[in-house]
Design an enzyme around this catalytic site. Structure first.
Site, PDB file in Angstrom:
ATOM      1  N   LEU A 111       0.864  -1.181   0.000  1.00 44.67           N
ATOM      2  CA  LEU A 111       0.000   0.000   0.000  1.00 44.67           C
ATOM      3  C   LEU A 111       0.899   1.228   0.000  1.00 44.67           C
ATOM      4  CD1 LEU A 111      -3.050  -0.360   2.460  1.00 44.67           C
ATOM      5  CD2 LEU A 111      -3.116   0.174   0.032  1.00 44.67           C
ATOM      6  N   ASP A 112       0.600   2.205  -0.849  1.00 42.67           N
ATOM      7  CA  ASP A 112       1.399   3.427  -0.905  1.00 42.67           C
ATOM      8  C   ASP A 112       1.337   4.176   0.422  1.00 42.67           C
ATOM      9  OD1 ASP A 112       2.055   2.979  -3.568  1.00 42.67           O
ATOM     10  OD2 ASP A 112       0.286   4.047  -4.310  1.00 42.67           O
ATOM     11  N   PRO A 113       2.346   4.994   0.718  1.00 38.98           N
ATOM     12  CA  PRO A 113       2.341   5.753   1.980  1.00 38.98           C
ATOM     13  C   PRO A 113       1.091   6.602   2.193  1.00 38.98           C
ATOM     14  CG  PRO A 113       4.535   5.801   1.034  1.00 38.98           C
ATOM     15  CD  PRO A 113       3.643   5.125   0.014  1.00 38.98           C
ATOM     16  N   ARG A 151      -3.612   4.859  -8.775  1.00 38.46           N
ATOM     17  CA  ARG A 151      -2.926   6.092  -9.188  1.00 38.46           C
ATOM     18  C   ARG A 151      -2.942   6.240 -10.708  1.00 38.46           C
ATOM     19  NH1 ARG A 151       2.778   6.073  -7.524  1.00 38.46           N
ATOM     20  NH2 ARG A 151       2.639   3.865  -6.967  1.00 38.46           N
TER      21      ARG A 151
END
Length: 293
Positions: free
Chosen positions: A37-39, A172
């Site tokens: 999971l992205d920050p 994204r």
């Protein structure tokens, strides 16, 4: 303690940050995550612990459910709010009809180019490492499947979307490509993962909750035991003698314990619910233990 701990990842943490934290809480190095999971993202981050780390290979293409907030008006280098602007900021007034028409191009199966700032590897290096060194990175498109993409709300230049998609799909990229399609630029402002494979948000614990359970010697309360993992794989129930033979690498039949499962893989499970092995079909009604617990 073999199993999965489902964490509600906080914003600002990398997935590896969470893994390190849980290693300290659980006092074991055998912890890994089942999908980055992205920050900026929050939500469901399943962690395999102890011998359940051997099962990670079966989760690489798990379907995901996300809720995300897309901001229209400019694009960024990382395709989310953490990146540098890569287009001039413009005023945007979109209608729901315009957005719905554009969303239709992102439903079903299509080729998607991952963001340059991602964990994908290029000649052995993570693409985000190359991007940080200002090296040109353009990843090859990959086939993804978006089963559902719903517009939940539209207010000004912000659209809230819900997506059910295949593993490897980048929200994204959907945000960025949506902006390109509408000619105004866009990036992902927020992202929350609601589900990853069989794991859902209502199973998730915060890191603070996990620490509290550990302090009370109740950490097992947060663990989905290995025997309950991979529910899509049919279970073959075995006695202790057969379980010992399977652990030594012996092939095993699906019957007479049950009719032949219509599955490439089965779970060999004891009557008490302990996972013995994952079996892969080698002959009709005969399975070889490819992963032994």
């Amino acid at each position: 303690m073999d199993g999965v701990i489902v964490i509600d990842k906080p914003e600002g943490w990398t997935s590896h940050d969470v893994v390190n934290k849980v290693r300290r809480i659980a006092k074991t190095k055998k912890v890994g995550h089942l999908g980055t999971l992205d920050p900026i993202a929050t939500g469901v981050l399943p962690l395999v612990i102890e011998r359940a780390t051997r099962l990670a290979q079966f989760y690489t293409r798990s379907e995901k459910i996300y809720e995300g907030l897309v901001r229209f008006g400019w694009s960024t280098s990382s395709y989310d709010r953490a990146g540098e602007p890569t287009s001039e900021k413009v005023e945007v007034q979109l209608t729901a009809e315009q957005l719905e028409h554009a969303l239709e191009n992102f439903r079903g199966e299509f080729l998607q180019r991952p963001p340059a700032v991602s964990a994908k590897k290029v000649e052995g290096k993570r693409s985000y490492e190359l991007a940080r060194k200002n090296m040109a990175v353009e990843l090859e498109p990959v086939k993804v499947h978006v089963y559902e993409l719903t517009l939940l709300a539209l207010e000004g230049n912000l659209a809230r979307l819900r997506a059910h998609c295949s593993g490897g799909t980048y929200m994204r990229s959907i945000a960025h490509d949506l902006g390109q399609a509408l000619g105004c630029g866009a990036h992902l402002q927020e992202l929350r993962r609601l589900a990853s494979g069989e794991f859902e948000l209502d199973q998730a614990r915060t890191l603070e909750q996990l620490e509290s359970l550990a302090a009370e010697d109740r950490l097992p309360d947060a663990i989905v035991p290995a025997g309950k993992l991979l529910p899509a794989f049919p279970s073959v129930f075995v006695d202790e003698i057969t379980a010992a033979q399977i652990r030594n690498g012996r092939d095993f039949p699906a019957s007479p314990f049950r009719s032949q499962p219509a599955s490439k893989y089965v779970k060999a499970v004891t009557r008490t619910g302990d996972l013995v092995a994952i079996g892969e079909v080698v002959l009709p009604n005969l399975y070889h233990p490819t992963v032994v617990m």
